[in-house]
Design an enzyme around this catalytic site. Sequence first.
Site, PDB file in Angstrom:
ATOM      1  N   HIS A  42      12.608 -62.825  50.172  1.00  0.00           N
ATOM      2  CA  HIS A  42      12.531 -64.092  49.655  1.00  0.00           C
ATOM      3  C   HIS A  42      13.430 -65.031  50.551  1.00  0.00           C
ATOM      4  O   HIS A  42      13.805 -64.766  51.680  1.00  0.00           O
ATOM      5  CB  HIS A  42      13.671 -64.095  48.561  1.00  0.00           C
ATOM      6  N   ASP A  79       8.690 -67.679  39.022  1.00  0.00           N
ATOM      7  CA  ASP A  79       9.543 -67.253  40.163  1.00  0.00           C
ATOM      8  C   ASP A  79      11.016 -67.380  39.782  1.00  0.00           C
ATOM      9  O   ASP A  79      11.339 -68.291  38.985  1.00  0.00           O
ATOM     10  CB  ASP A  79       9.557 -68.131  41.546  1.00  0.00           C
ATOM     11  N   GLU A 128       8.089 -58.146  39.747  1.00  0.00           N
ATOM     12  CA  GLU A 128       9.038 -57.923  40.711  1.00  0.00           C
ATOM     13  C   GLU A 128      10.260 -58.204  40.391  1.00  0.00           C
ATOM     14  O   GLU A 128      10.549 -59.055  39.210  1.00  0.00           O
ATOM     15  CB  GLU A 128       8.518 -59.248  41.667  1.00  0.00           C
TER      16      GLU A 128
HETATM   17 ZN    ZN Z   1      14.812 -65.507  45.652  1.00  0.00          ZN
END
Ligand code: ZN
Length: 521
Positions: free
Chosen positions: A360, A178, A286
């Site tokens: 998010h 991430d 992403e």
């Molecule tokens: Zn984020």
Amino acid sequence: MSTSKYIDDAQEILAANGDYSNLSDKDVYVPSIQVDRTNVYFISHANDDKHLVVYETGSTTGDFDAVESAEVGEGTGKKLLVTELTKVNNDALSKRFPWLKPISRHGYKYTFGLGDRLGNASNAHLRLFKGRGIFPILGQQSIRELLLTDRTELDVVQSAAWAIFEEGWTEGWGADGDHVKEPYEVEYAVESGCTMITLDATKKIHNEIADLTDEELDAKFNALDDDYVKYFTDTYLDKTFDLGDGAEVHFTKKDMEQSVLIFFDAVLYGEYIYHRFIEPNSLDFEISMDETIVPTTPANHYFFGNELNVRGITPETLAPKFYGEFQKAIDYIGDLDRFEREYKIHQAISKHFGYRVSIHSGSDKLSVYPIVHKLDDGTGWHVKTAGTNWLEAMRVIAKVDPELMKEMYSYAYNNLQDVKPFYVFTADKDNSPKPETITDDNVMSLLTDDNPRQIIHTMYGNLLTYQESFRYVFRDRFFDTLKKHQDQYDDYLNRHIAEHIDLLQGKSASRDEVRAKYEPK
Ligand code: ZN
């Protein structure tokens, strides 16, 4: 030696023919049981520790690294192994059960990221996700989160993989590196087993452009090479792009110039990362722009999606910075009607280019989820939550050891300046309760009131790593208490995440309704 006990367990499992309700040894964790012909595998919870138990034909057990082993004898040809939950043993197990390995999210419409900062929340999450039709991304940590908790990406992926086996989750899962920013971070996530990369293109997003006057903006745009000026002008200026269902995106001169000057560098960076890492490793891609300063307007988003498309790149998901504030660990702040209008266009843009929107900082954004559900036309979504697991863990501490909670809050309150540069949040010493006012009666309010909640949330790394006299002040007490009360923790985790997915799936209609449904006992 526990091997003889486990031999009995394995043989009892084989004889039970799938019905384990009367299994005599309560240390055998039933959801973990796997039977493959006459081989048996399960996780034992004996003495508060977890071990993998393998009952297998002796000729193949060499893949495992055992702490105890015994021949079963009696002409069975079987061996019994007791092993630690290590990578070697997980790799051996995943040769037998391929569903243990993380896979791509591609083709799944509804996917949900569950960052587990402490490494002990995945079991509860998997139990909650059973039958929900949502693909879980269990490993999901940013480099910053790894640093703050003294963990590694491998450790994150492994914790999740063992939870997969323990809960017998055969439906697939993913692991997300991430908010990786630099090529070496991407490579590290790939090497650690991540199947998804979230490229944080912040360093290539030029926020300062948003502050320019129209004249300055114009001058800067026209200073680009002629071929660029011509291409962008021909493609975007005064154009309206029809996205169907009444959604369209129009580019004024300012929209075009800002999109190019703020975001084009990030498009090129995305292209570079795509060819270097994503394509060769068949990863899910992403791109995130949620942690930048300027909101991603529909025109900015269309520009980004289109320029990727021109380069033959279709990400799996893209995370715009939506209108309004998505602060950590509290509900959405902003105009919900405008959020709704813009989300609809963001979704239409994603659909047009063949990817999904990613939301998010999704923890606690309960007032936006009914909108996301209402607008879902089958395109699907990706939602990321993280970190609030830590708050559920702190809820356990507040409930079972209020003194420890008070000490931790006091430390967090008095050292809040340490994290102010890293997060955008409104909590401050002035608007939060003073530590000396916290009693056994109001200690839970630290987790329900927005300001102290944000203080505890953002200070997690400092709390977990704070030392005096070379010793952790809170870490060991915190983890010991949590381990003793794992059932309570699991219950809180389930309630918390259930609020999110019930709203996203339309099983509850509003934040108040879902809060009442799952209010912790
Ligand atoms: Zn984020």
